[in-house]
Scaffold this motif. Structure first.
Motif, PDB file in Angstrom:
ATOM      1  N   ASP A 167      12.407 -38.429  67.263  1.00 28.12           N
ATOM      2  CA  ASP A 167      13.837 -38.655  66.984  1.00 28.12           C
ATOM      3  C   ASP A 167      14.180 -40.106  66.654  1.00 28.12           C
ATOM      4  OD1 ASP A 167      13.968 -36.013  67.827  1.00 28.12           O
ATOM      5  OD2 ASP A 167      15.373 -36.359  69.469  1.00 28.12           O
ATOM      6  N   SER A 184      11.518 -31.112  65.552  1.00 20.86           N
ATOM      7  CA  SER A 184      10.128 -31.438  65.880  1.00 20.86           C
ATOM      8  C   SER A 184       9.080 -30.398  65.504  1.00 20.86           C
ATOM      9  CB  SER A 184      10.089 -31.728  67.383  1.00 20.86           C
ATOM     10  OG  SER A 184       8.838 -31.518  67.952  1.00 20.86           O
ATOM     11  N   LYS A 197       3.307 -36.179  72.961  1.00 21.30           N
ATOM     12  CA  LYS A 197       4.078 -34.959  72.721  1.00 21.30           C
ATOM     13  C   LYS A 197       3.309 -33.979  71.837  1.00 21.30           C
ATOM     14  CE  LYS A 197       8.403 -33.135  70.883  1.00 21.30           C
ATOM     15  NZ  LYS A 197       9.808 -33.387  70.564  1.00 21.30           N
ATOM     16  N   HIS A 225       4.307 -29.839  71.340  1.00 17.11           N
ATOM     17  CA  HIS A 225       5.403 -29.015  70.797  1.00 17.11           C
ATOM     18  C   HIS A 225       5.018 -28.059  69.680  1.00 17.11           C
ATOM     19  CE1 HIS A 225      10.094 -28.938  70.442  1.00 17.11           C
ATOM     20  NE2 HIS A 225       9.587 -27.921  71.105  1.00 17.11           N
ATOM     21  N   THR A 269       8.704 -30.754  75.064  1.00 13.52           N
ATOM     22  CA  THR A 269       9.537 -31.948  74.978  1.00 13.52           C
ATOM     23  C   THR A 269       9.758 -32.459  76.400  1.00 13.52           C
ATOM     24  OG1 THR A 269      11.508 -30.575  75.192  1.00 13.52           O
ATOM     25  CG2 THR A 269      10.799 -31.061  72.961  1.00 13.52           C
ATOM     26  N   ASP A 304      12.515 -32.767  77.789  1.00  8.50           N
ATOM     27  CA  ASP A 304      13.636 -32.049  78.416  1.00  8.50           C
ATOM     28  C   ASP A 304      13.343 -30.563  78.648  1.00  8.50           C
ATOM     29  OD1 ASP A 304      13.650 -31.502  75.692  1.00  8.50           O
ATOM     30  OD2 ASP A 304      15.800 -31.741  75.425  1.00  8.50           O
ATOM     31  N   ARG A 305      12.083 -30.168  78.455  1.00 10.73           N
ATOM     32  CA  ARG A 305      11.727 -28.755  78.669  1.00 10.73           C
ATOM     33  C   ARG A 305      10.646 -28.620  79.741  1.00 10.73           C
ATOM     34  NH1 ARG A 305      13.579 -28.892  73.617  1.00 10.73           N
ATOM     35  NH2 ARG A 305      14.714 -27.081  72.825  1.00 10.73           N
ATOM     36  N   HIS A 321      25.438 -31.153  77.196  1.00  4.33           N
ATOM     37  CA  HIS A 321      25.366 -29.770  76.720  1.00  4.33           C
ATOM     38  C   HIS A 321      23.924 -29.294  76.851  1.00  4.33           C
ATOM     39  CE1 HIS A 321      25.065 -32.363  73.089  1.00  4.33           C
ATOM     40  NE2 HIS A 321      24.096 -31.540  72.751  1.00  4.33           N
ATOM     41  N   HIS A 379      20.572 -28.099  78.862  1.00  6.15           N
ATOM     42  CA  HIS A 379      19.907 -28.906  79.909  1.00  6.15           C
ATOM     43  C   HIS A 379      20.437 -28.732  81.323  1.00  6.15           C
ATOM     44  CE1 HIS A 379      19.530 -31.144  76.028  1.00  6.15           C
ATOM     45  NE2 HIS A 379      18.264 -31.074  76.387  1.00  6.15           N
ATOM     46  N   ILE A 395      15.655 -27.831  80.237  1.00  8.11           N
ATOM     47  CA  ILE A 395      15.761 -26.519  79.602  1.00  8.11           C
ATOM     48  C   ILE A 395      14.629 -25.675  80.186  1.00  8.11           C
ATOM     49  CG2 ILE A 395      15.778 -25.251  77.421  1.00  8.11           C
ATOM     50  CD1 ILE A 395      16.350 -27.938  75.993  1.00  8.11           C
ATOM     51  N   HIS A 413      13.574 -39.473  72.321  1.00 11.16           N
ATOM     52  CA  HIS A 413      14.092 -38.136  72.618  1.00 11.16           C
ATOM     53  C   HIS A 413      14.679 -38.112  74.039  1.00 11.16           C
ATOM     54  CE1 HIS A 413      14.038 -33.755  73.245  1.00 11.16           C
ATOM     55  NE2 HIS A 413      13.852 -33.623  71.938  1.00 11.16           N
ATOM     56  N   ASP A 470      22.229 -36.043  72.670  1.00  8.77           N
ATOM     57  CA  ASP A 470      21.455 -34.809  72.475  1.00  8.77           C
ATOM     58  C   ASP A 470      21.422 -33.987  73.756  1.00  8.77           C
ATOM     59  OD1 ASP A 470      20.202 -33.112  70.694  1.00  8.77           O
ATOM     60  OD2 ASP A 470      18.209 -33.950  70.985  1.00  8.77           O
ATOM     61  N   LYS A 507      19.311 -35.974  62.928  1.00 10.65           N
ATOM     62  CA  LYS A 507      18.580 -34.808  63.434  1.00 10.65           C
ATOM     63  C   LYS A 507      19.413 -33.552  63.210  1.00 10.65           C
ATOM     64  CE  LYS A 507      16.326 -33.249  67.696  1.00 10.65           C
ATOM     65  NZ  LYS A 507      15.985 -33.615  69.086  1.00 10.65           N
ATOM     66  N   TYR A 508      18.789 -32.443  62.889  1.00 11.02           N
ATOM     67  CA  TYR A 508      19.415 -31.127  62.639  1.00 11.02           C
ATOM     68  C   TYR A 508      20.128 -31.057  61.283  1.00 11.02           C
ATOM     69  CZ  TYR A 508      19.182 -31.233  67.800  1.00 11.02           C
ATOM     70  OH  TYR A 508      18.786 -31.392  69.101  1.00 11.02           O
ATOM     71  N   GLU A 525      26.546 -29.247  68.146  1.00 12.34           N
ATOM     72  CA  GLU A 525      27.028 -29.703  69.454  1.00 12.34           C
ATOM     73  C   GLU A 525      26.698 -31.165  69.748  1.00 12.34           C
ATOM     74  OE1 GLU A 525      25.111 -26.837  72.041  1.00 12.34           O
ATOM     75  OE2 GLU A 525      23.207 -27.188  71.016  1.00 12.34           O
TER      76      GLU A 525
HETATM   77  C1  NG6 Z   1      17.666 -28.545  71.308  1.00  6.13           C
HETATM   78  C2  NG6 Z   1      18.103 -29.327  72.531  1.00  6.13           C
HETATM   79  C3  NG6 Z   1      17.844 -30.787  72.284  1.00  6.13           C
HETATM   80  C4  NG6 Z   1      16.399 -31.026  71.879  1.00  6.13           C
HETATM   81  C5  NG6 Z   1      16.050 -30.143  70.703  1.00  6.13           C
HETATM   82  C6  NG6 Z   1      14.608 -30.247  70.301  1.00  6.13           C
HETATM   83  C7  NG6 Z   1      20.022 -28.349  73.719  1.00  6.13           C
HETATM   84  C8  NG6 Z   1      21.503 -28.213  73.789  1.00  6.13           C
HETATM   85  N1  NG6 Z   1      19.538 -29.122  72.768  1.00  6.13           N
HETATM   86  O1  NG6 Z   1      17.809 -27.187  71.523  1.00  6.13           O
HETATM   87  O2  NG6 Z   1      18.170 -31.547  73.398  1.00  6.13           O
HETATM   88  O3  NG6 Z   1      15.555 -30.733  72.953  1.00  6.13           O
HETATM   89  O4  NG6 Z   1      16.306 -28.801  71.013  1.00  6.13           O
HETATM   90  O5  NG6 Z   1      14.345 -31.505  69.830  1.00  6.13           O
HETATM   91  O6  NG6 Z   1      19.323 -27.770  74.540  1.00  6.13           O
HETATM   92  S1  NG6 Z   1      13.046 -31.756  68.996  1.00  6.13           S
HETATM   93  O7  NG6 Z   1      13.120 -33.132  68.562  1.00  6.13           O
HETATM   94  O8  NG6 Z   1      11.944 -31.533  69.889  1.00  6.13           O
HETATM   95  O9  NG6 Z   1      13.071 -30.834  67.890  1.00  6.13           O
END
Ligand code: NG6
Ligand code: CA
Length: 511
Positions: A39, A78, A131, A133, A165, A167-168, A215, A217, A228, A274, A333, A356-357, A454
């Motif tokens: 990111d 990602s 990472k 993924h 990630t 956050d997962r 949002h 998480h 997540i 990230h 994020d 991103k997105y 979001e």
């Molecule tokens: C999204 C997550 C975001 C991030 C992304 C993946 C929510 C609301 N947002 O779904 O935080 O984890 O996924 O990011 O859960 S990436 O860079 O690994 O693609």
């Protein structure tokens, strides 16, 4: 063989006056390193114009090598982006190449050609650190035993990764297909649908959080941060977010130190910036921009550590380094980490629209740098190149005739600074929506859905076709679709040819 000749010419031209004494004669098989940040936006690097952030180590690569101004990830997220890098195939050809959960199965088939497999077969020692993924296992992973297929199944001799990630869940390191530091008495369980009884969550127990979510998480909590997905057990094996950078820097160092009879290929997936952004206390407050800025400073430090190591080992002028990011930037994020409040004048995507997105340029146009001391002369290149092209380009460097992924193009001359030509066309992807880049133009078909998601980033969804001339309008402010109907038709036709059946399903999503 033609490429090797080209290379020896370059070698002669740019050979440094002094070489390390430990260094054997020039090898046509340099070590290869791909550093992929998570990111990091086009404008997040000082060599790319960031004013409030300083990234001296990444700048050293950019200023001593090639700074690409039109370097692309295939995708604005990602998993699909990394899929294309590893396989040389557009991610939309694989229906499973979407943002993956931490327990998702490996999406690269074992029969598919991959970049690391090619390097392995060419005699390289291959490693993936950081990472991942791209999934692992077959959908029913038992985290307490050997995981198969795993990262090593796609061509890595060594791997030490986080599954998805930061956050997962699961929030553990996985080394060569095994969770690191698990105790038999405390097995690890993961579920992405239902929580385990009695386990706190970010939604129900905000009092346990040191970083609040904004949002998503709001599920399992680890280290005061809710994630997540749900997990239970494996307590001793869980990572400490704040030392993740140090942990991987150490693994990189160990990888570089082991066996030096073969050249190495290293894929180093930085986890910054990230979310959750958890820089080591050493970096807290260093950017003045809160955790997001501090995490970028930390990522830059990781790059510096790697460069120092290469110097110590005396292999700097025999190592070709790629530096890039998997997708564009995002500010909020999903955690309340002050990224928005402390952003100030900083523009993470530079002057690009979206992040991103997004199907706008900020989603996929990212920093992309090649560096090879003594072999690449410092320059800025406007050639359009994509990370997916690294596969075919390295085949070309090594004189391998075999076809790599179907969509990877040979950009070796561009990556070495011997040509400015670059790609003529490229399809970019964002959450299964496609856009078509052709020379100075980009065509974005209309898509249903919100204008912003979001995170507040522009998605690129529009009611009409968008046609932008990027050379004169980098910020994509002027839709020229009505003004240039012939250009619009020509690009639609070509886009249709390239995307084939997938284009039909794109069309069905229109309006
Ligand atoms: C999204 C997550 C975001 C991030 C992304 C993946 C929510 C609301 N947002 O779904 O935080 O984890 O996924 O990011 O859960 S990436 O860079 O690994 O693609
Ligand atoms: Ca990413």
């Amino acid at each position: 063989m033609k490429q090797l000749t080209l290379l020896s010419v370059t070698t002669a031209l740019f050979a440094p006056a002094t070489t390390f004494s430990a260094q054997p004669k020039e090898s046509p098989r340099p070590n290869i390193i791909i550093i992929l940040a998570d990111d990091l936006g086009y404008g997040d690097v000082s060599a790319y114009g960031a004013q409030t952030l300083s990234t001296p180590n990444i700048d050293r690569l950019a200023n001593g090598g090639i700074r690409f101004t039109r370097g692309y990830a295939t995708s604005s997220t990602s998993t699909p982006s990394r899929y294309a890098l590893m396989t040389g195939e557009y991610p939309w050809r694989n229906p499973r190449a979407r943002i993956l959960a931490g327990d998702a199965p490996l999406i690269i088939s074992e029969t598919q050609p991959t970049l690391p497999k090619m390097m392995q077969q060419a005699g390289y020692r291959t490693g993936a650190i950081g990472k991942w993924h791209l999934g692992m296992g077959n959908g029913q992973v038992d985290w307490n035993g050997p995981i198969s297929p795993d990262v090593n199944s796609v061509g890595f001799d060594y791997s030490c990764v986080i599954a998805a990630t930061q956050d997962r869940v699961p929030t553990v390191y996985i080394e060569n297909g095994r969770v690191v530091g698990l105790e038999d008495s405390d097995p690890l369980y993961v579920n992405y649908h239902t929580n385990f009884e009695g386990e706190p969550t970010g939604a129900d127990n905000p009092e346990l959080l040191k970083m609040m979510w904004s949002h998503g998480h709001a599920q399992s909590i680890h280290n005061g941060i809710s994630r997540i997905g749900y997990q239970k057990g494996g307590t001793k094996a869980r990572w400490q977010d704040e030392t993740m950078a140090d942990y991987f820097v150490e693994k990189v160092s160990e990888f570089l130190d082991s066996d030096s009879t073969q050249p190495f290929f290293l894929y180093y997936g930085l986890h910054q910036p990230h979310v959750p952004r958890t820089p080591n206390p050493r970096f807290v407050g260093t950017s003045g921009m809160g955790p997001r800025g501090d995490a970028i400073v930390e990522a830059d430090w990781c790059v510096g550590q790697l460069l120092r190591k290469l110097e110590e080992k005396g292999v700097m002028d025999n190592t070709l380094i790629f530096f890039s990011s998997d997708n564009g930037p995002v500010i909020d994020d999903g955690y309340q980490d002050q990224a928005v409040e402390l952003l100030g004048d900083h523009t993470p995507a530079g002057s690009l629209r979206g992040g991103k997105y997004s199907l706008f340029e900020g989603g996929t146009r990212i920093p992309l740098i090649t560096y090879w001391k003594g072999h690449i002369s410092p320059q800025v290149s406007d050639a359009m190149v994509c990370q997916m092209d690294i596969f075919q380009s390295l085949a070309s460097l090594l004189g391998i005739k075999r076809t790599t992924g179907p969509d990877s193009q040979d950009m070796l001359a561009e990556f070495l600074g011997q040509s400015n030509r670059g790609r003529h066309e490229l399809i970019i992807e964002s959450i299964r929506r496609l856009a078509y880049r052709e020379d100075d133009w980009v065509l974005i078909p209309p898509y249903k859905g919100n204008l912003r998601n979001e995170s507040g980033n522009e998605t690129g969804n529009m009611k009409e076709f968008g046609l932008y001339h990027l050379t004169t309008d980098l910020g994509q402010q002027q839709n020229l679709a009505q003004k240039y109907p012939e250009k619009l038709e020509q690009m639609k036709t070509r886009f249709k040819q390239l995307a084939g059946e997938y284009y039909e399903s794109v069309e069905m999503k229109l309006k």
